[in-house]
Write an enzyme that holds these catalytic residues in place. Structure first.
Site, PDB file in Angstrom:
ATOM      1  N   ALA A   6       0.811  -1.216   0.000  1.00  0.00           N
ATOM      2  CA  ALA A   6       0.000   0.000   0.000  1.00  0.00           C
ATOM      3  C   ALA A   6       0.843   1.264   0.000  1.00  0.00           C
ATOM      4  O   ALA A   6       1.996   1.267   0.411  1.00  0.00           O
ATOM      5  CB  ALA A   6      -0.928  -0.001   1.224  1.00  0.00           C
ATOM      6  N   SER A  41      -2.046  -2.489  -5.286  1.00  0.00           N
ATOM      7  CA  SER A  41      -2.907  -2.598  -4.119  1.00  0.00           C
ATOM      8  C   SER A  41      -4.159  -1.743  -4.254  1.00  0.00           C
ATOM      9  O   SER A  41      -4.122  -0.634  -4.804  1.00  0.00           O
ATOM     10  CB  SER A  41      -2.133  -2.168  -2.875  1.00  0.00           C
ATOM     11  OG  SER A  41      -2.986  -2.069  -1.751  1.00  0.00           O
ATOM     12  N   GLN A  90      -4.835  -6.129  -6.944  1.00  0.00           N
ATOM     13  CA  GLN A  90      -5.197  -6.726  -5.660  1.00  0.00           C
ATOM     14  C   GLN A  90      -6.494  -6.106  -5.190  1.00  0.00           C
ATOM     15  O   GLN A  90      -6.642  -4.886  -5.162  1.00  0.00           O
ATOM     16  CB  GLN A  90      -4.084  -6.507  -4.633  1.00  0.00           C
ATOM     17  CG  GLN A  90      -4.403  -7.031  -3.233  1.00  0.00           C
ATOM     18  CD  GLN A  90      -5.110  -6.010  -2.362  1.00  0.00           C
ATOM     19  OE1 GLN A  90      -4.898  -4.803  -2.506  1.00  0.00           O
ATOM     20  NE2 GLN A  90      -5.983  -6.476  -1.472  1.00  0.00           N
ATOM     21  N   TYR A 119      -9.545  -5.828  -2.261  1.00  0.00           N
ATOM     22  CA  TYR A 119     -10.297  -6.030  -1.028  1.00  0.00           C
ATOM     23  C   TYR A 119     -11.771  -5.927  -1.394  1.00  0.00           C
ATOM     24  O   TYR A 119     -12.202  -4.913  -1.967  1.00  0.00           O
ATOM     25  CB  TYR A 119      -9.968  -4.960   0.012  1.00  0.00           C
ATOM     26  CG  TYR A 119      -8.615  -5.108   0.668  1.00  0.00           C
ATOM     27  CD1 TYR A 119      -8.334  -6.183   1.504  1.00  0.00           C
ATOM     28  CD2 TYR A 119      -7.624  -4.147   0.472  1.00  0.00           C
ATOM     29  CE1 TYR A 119      -7.102  -6.310   2.124  1.00  0.00           C
ATOM     30  CE2 TYR A 119      -6.385  -4.263   1.090  1.00  0.00           C
ATOM     31  CZ  TYR A 119      -6.124  -5.345   1.914  1.00  0.00           C
ATOM     32  OH  TYR A 119      -4.910  -5.463   2.522  1.00  0.00           O
ATOM     33  N   THR A 177      -7.548 -10.632  -1.750  1.00  0.00           N
ATOM     34  CA  THR A 177      -7.044 -10.887  -0.403  1.00  0.00           C
ATOM     35  C   THR A 177      -8.142 -11.540   0.423  1.00  0.00           C
ATOM     36  O   THR A 177      -9.239 -10.998   0.552  1.00  0.00           O
ATOM     37  CB  THR A 177      -6.576  -9.581   0.261  1.00  0.00           C
ATOM     38  OG1 THR A 177      -5.462  -9.066  -0.478  1.00  0.00           O
ATOM     39  CG2 THR A 177      -6.152  -9.821   1.705  1.00  0.00           C
ATOM     40  N   ARG A 225      -1.509  -4.152  14.713  1.00  0.00           N
ATOM     41  CA  ARG A 225      -0.209  -3.590  14.336  1.00  0.00           C
ATOM     42  C   ARG A 225       0.128  -2.462  15.308  1.00  0.00           C
ATOM     43  O   ARG A 225      -0.285  -1.311  15.142  1.00  0.00           O
ATOM     44  CB  ARG A 225      -0.263  -3.105  12.881  1.00  0.00           C
ATOM     45  CG  ARG A 225      -0.701  -4.232  11.935  1.00  0.00           C
ATOM     46  CD  ARG A 225      -1.018  -3.750  10.540  1.00  0.00           C
ATOM     47  NE  ARG A 225      -1.659  -4.804   9.771  1.00  0.00           N
ATOM     48  CZ  ARG A 225      -2.113  -4.657   8.528  1.00  0.00           C
ATOM     49  NH1 ARG A 225      -1.998  -3.474   7.930  1.00  0.00           N
ATOM     50  NH2 ARG A 225      -2.666  -5.664   7.895  1.00  0.00           N
ATOM     51  N   LYS A 233      -5.191 -14.643  -2.313  1.00  0.00           N
ATOM     52  CA  LYS A 233      -3.982 -14.378  -1.544  1.00  0.00           C
ATOM     53  C   LYS A 233      -4.288 -14.445  -0.055  1.00  0.00           C
ATOM     54  O   LYS A 233      -5.186 -13.761   0.431  1.00  0.00           O
ATOM     55  CB  LYS A 233      -3.437 -12.989  -1.900  1.00  0.00           C
ATOM     56  CG  LYS A 233      -2.204 -12.563  -1.117  1.00  0.00           C
ATOM     57  CD  LYS A 233      -1.722 -11.191  -1.587  1.00  0.00           C
ATOM     58  CE  LYS A 233      -0.550 -10.708  -0.774  1.00  0.00           C
ATOM     59  NZ  LYS A 233      -0.924 -10.356   0.615  1.00  0.00           N
ATOM     60  N   SER A 292       0.431 -17.043   1.789  1.00  0.00           N
ATOM     61  CA  SER A 292       0.770 -15.746   2.363  1.00  0.00           C
ATOM     62  C   SER A 292       0.177 -15.602   3.751  1.00  0.00           C
ATOM     63  O   SER A 292      -0.955 -16.033   3.998  1.00  0.00           O
ATOM     64  CB  SER A 292       0.246 -14.619   1.462  1.00  0.00           C
ATOM     65  OG  SER A 292       0.398 -13.352   2.069  1.00  0.00           O
ATOM     66  N   HIS A 319       0.183 -12.440   4.897  1.00  0.00           N
ATOM     67  CA  HIS A 319       0.005 -10.985   4.808  1.00  0.00           C
ATOM     68  C   HIS A 319       1.235 -10.255   5.336  1.00  0.00           C
ATOM     69  O   HIS A 319       1.124  -9.225   6.012  1.00  0.00           O
ATOM     70  CB  HIS A 319      -1.248 -10.560   5.597  1.00  0.00           C
ATOM     71  CG  HIS A 319      -1.947  -9.355   5.046  1.00  0.00           C
ATOM     72  ND1 HIS A 319      -3.182  -9.411   4.443  1.00  0.00           N
ATOM     73  CD2 HIS A 319      -1.587  -8.052   4.994  1.00  0.00           C
ATOM     74  CE1 HIS A 319      -3.572  -8.213   4.070  1.00  0.00           C
ATOM     75  NE2 HIS A 319      -2.605  -7.363   4.387  1.00  0.00           N
ATOM     76  N   ARG A 378       1.424  -9.497   9.085  1.00  0.00           N
ATOM     77  CA  ARG A 378       0.759  -8.288   9.578  1.00  0.00           C
ATOM     78  C   ARG A 378      -0.647  -8.563  10.099  1.00  0.00           C
ATOM     79  O   ARG A 378      -1.314  -7.649  10.586  1.00  0.00           O
ATOM     80  CB  ARG A 378       0.693  -7.243   8.455  1.00  0.00           C
ATOM     81  CG  ARG A 378       2.055  -6.728   8.053  1.00  0.00           C
ATOM     82  CD  ARG A 378       2.027  -6.023   6.692  1.00  0.00           C
ATOM     83  NE  ARG A 378       1.282  -4.790   6.674  1.00  0.00           N
ATOM     84  CZ  ARG A 378       1.748  -3.609   7.098  1.00  0.00           C
ATOM     85  NH1 ARG A 378       2.969  -3.531   7.600  1.00  0.00           N
ATOM     86  NH2 ARG A 378       1.018  -2.527   7.019  1.00  0.00           N
ATOM     87  N   GLY A 411       6.455 -13.474   1.598  1.00  0.00           N
ATOM     88  CA  GLY A 411       6.827 -13.443   2.999  1.00  0.00           C
ATOM     89  C   GLY A 411       8.240 -13.914   3.262  1.00  0.00           C
ATOM     90  O   GLY A 411       8.527 -15.112   3.160  1.00  0.00           O
ATOM     91  N   GLY A 412       9.142 -12.987   3.570  1.00  0.00           N
ATOM     92  CA  GLY A 412      10.482 -13.346   4.006  1.00  0.00           C
ATOM     93  C   GLY A 412      11.515 -13.559   2.929  1.00  0.00           C
ATOM     94  O   GLY A 412      12.651 -13.924   3.233  1.00  0.00           O
ATOM     95  N   GLY A 422       7.604  -7.902  -1.461  1.00  0.00           N
ATOM     96  CA  GLY A 422       6.888  -6.733  -0.982  1.00  0.00           C
ATOM     97  C   GLY A 422       7.787  -5.656  -0.414  1.00  0.00           C
ATOM     98  O   GLY A 422       8.090  -4.659  -1.077  1.00  0.00           O
TER      99      GLY A 422
END
Length: 412
Positions: free
Chosen positions: A107, A135, A166, A168, A194, A203, A269, A291, A293, A296, A330-331, A352
């Site tokens: 984002a 996004s 992506q 929502y 997502t 967060r 996702k 994923s 996320h 998060r 992720g990672g 990301g």
């Protein structure tokens, strides 16, 4: 701005301040350079995970526990001369990327690069010859990103880059429909839905910062819906804003609703179990992103690379008319991480945070430079492990990296 110009500017700034100039040779270097440059609120928003951030750390550390077993005396000379030797074809032939790496949806790119934002990222995707997933929560309108992407394709006609969107799914289905239609009309080639965000996770960094967008930015693709950012003295204004508009009633039947409003391929996702992977395939999706996320949403889940084998096994056991792609995010911080994911069955990985670090350091050129690092590292790993081709070789194997996970035999 070229990589040399980016470095020269940083050298000049640091020299005037009496500091030793940084040398940016890996993704972590770009991370640290971005940390030094970004405002704390923006940096914390990009970097942070949920709760104690255990899964955030585990996403990276799990890759490090995987051990490679290189094979030697294999003719891999073609990788040194053929730029396309590690290219991949995705979505049943509809998409081609220079390596198995795509830009994950992240984002608010204008917080990293106020002038260019998502437009800079789209241009970088063209130059890197890969896919950018835009996004829903972007700070640039769908149409403006598409226009910039098309301009870049004219400048780099050899590129096969695409834009995916992506999504929502919001409570306002009419607006969600218009959002999908806008993306399709603008030339986006797939929807990435997502499925792990009925609410946003805890967060704490955003809450401490009372996160909100800078005054000169807004969530451009949601503004037309008349949505307003919520005020809050302590909680993240973004979390409040999203919580009021995300649809927490979604189920797998809503994939069929999406099919009714769009002809685009649908990728889901946020899959972290074999059970959900099977339900996704049964729902008729075209792809799955393994994923959490970016760690998060909910803390203390498995890392994505740990659950990849069970998901690959579950999906590949189901007979389908067409191949269902499996992606992982992720990672991923090294080229060897890409190789490990592919060896365990992923068709490609999504990147990301490293994209955001490159964007913060050098705009479009910074992103290109980060992807070049991944490309160099990945191709070097492929060669040093004796892999003659991707992804169907069998010249590399992976040993189990945790007594909790049974790793399948390598695909490479």
């Amino acid at each position: 701005m070229s990589e040399k110009q980016v470095l020269d500017n940083m050298v000049a700034q640091n020299t005037s301040a009496g500091q030793t100039p940084p040398i940016l040779i890996n993704v972590e270097d770009y991370h640290q350079a971005a940390k030094a440059k970004l405002p704390k609120m923006a940096y914390d928003y990009y970097r942070a995970g949920a709760d104690d951030e255990l899964t955030l750390q585990e996403n990276v550390n799990a890759f490090r526990r995987i051990k490679l077993r290189p094979r030697v005396f294999v003719d891999v000379a073609h990788h040194g001369v053929d730029e396309n030797s590690c290219s991949v074809t995705l979505l049943n032939g509809q998409t081609k990327c220079s390596i198995p790496l795509l830009f994950a949806p992240t984002a608010m790119h204008r917080m990293a690069d106020n002038k260019g934002g998502e437009r800079s990222t789209a241009r970088a995707a063209v130059r890197a010859n890969t896919v950018m997933i835009l996004s829903t929560l972007s700070t640039t309108r769908i149409e403006d990103v598409a226009d910039e992407h098309q301009k870049a394709l004219k400048e780099y006609p050899q590129s096969t880059s695409q834009l995916w969107f992506q999504l929502y799914i919001l409570k306002d289905r009419e607006f969600t429909t218009r959002l999908v239609q806008r993306a399709e009309k603008a030339g986006f080639r797939a929807l990435v839905v997502t499925v792990d965000a009925s609410r946003f996770g805890n967060r704490e960094a955003d809450r401490r910062n009372s996160f909100r967008l800078p005054a000169d930015m807004q969530l451009e693709n949601l503004y037309d819906a008349g949505l307003k950012q919520a005020d809050g003295k302590h909680d993240s204004a973004l979390n409040d804003y999203i919580a009021k508009n995300l649809d927490a009633t979604l189920t797998w039947k809503d994939i069929q609703w999406l099919r009714q409003i769009s002809r685009l391929p649908i990728i889901v996702k946020g899959i972290m179990t074999a059970e959900d992977a099977q339900l996704a395939v049964q729902a008729g999706v075209d792809g799955i992103v393994v994923s959490n996320h970016g760690a998060r949403q909910i803390d203390t889940t498995f890392s994505t690379i740990e659950v990849l084998p069970e998901i690959v096994s579950a999906v590949r056991r189901i007979e389908t008319k067409k191949k269902v792609d499996i992606y992982l995010d992720g990672g991923v911080r090294r080229g060897t991480d890409i190789l490990k994911a592919v060896a365990l069955g992923a068709d490609a990985v999504l990147i990301g945070r490293p994209i955001l670090w490159g964007l913060a350091v050098g705009g479009c050129q910074g992103v290109v430079d980060v992807i070049d690092i991944f490309k160099r590292e990945f191709k070097l790993a492929v060669m040093l492990c004796g892999c003659t081709s991707l992804p169907n070789g069998n010249n590399i194997s992976l040993s189990p990296y945790s007594h909790l996970v049974a790793m399948p035999k390598s695909r490479l």
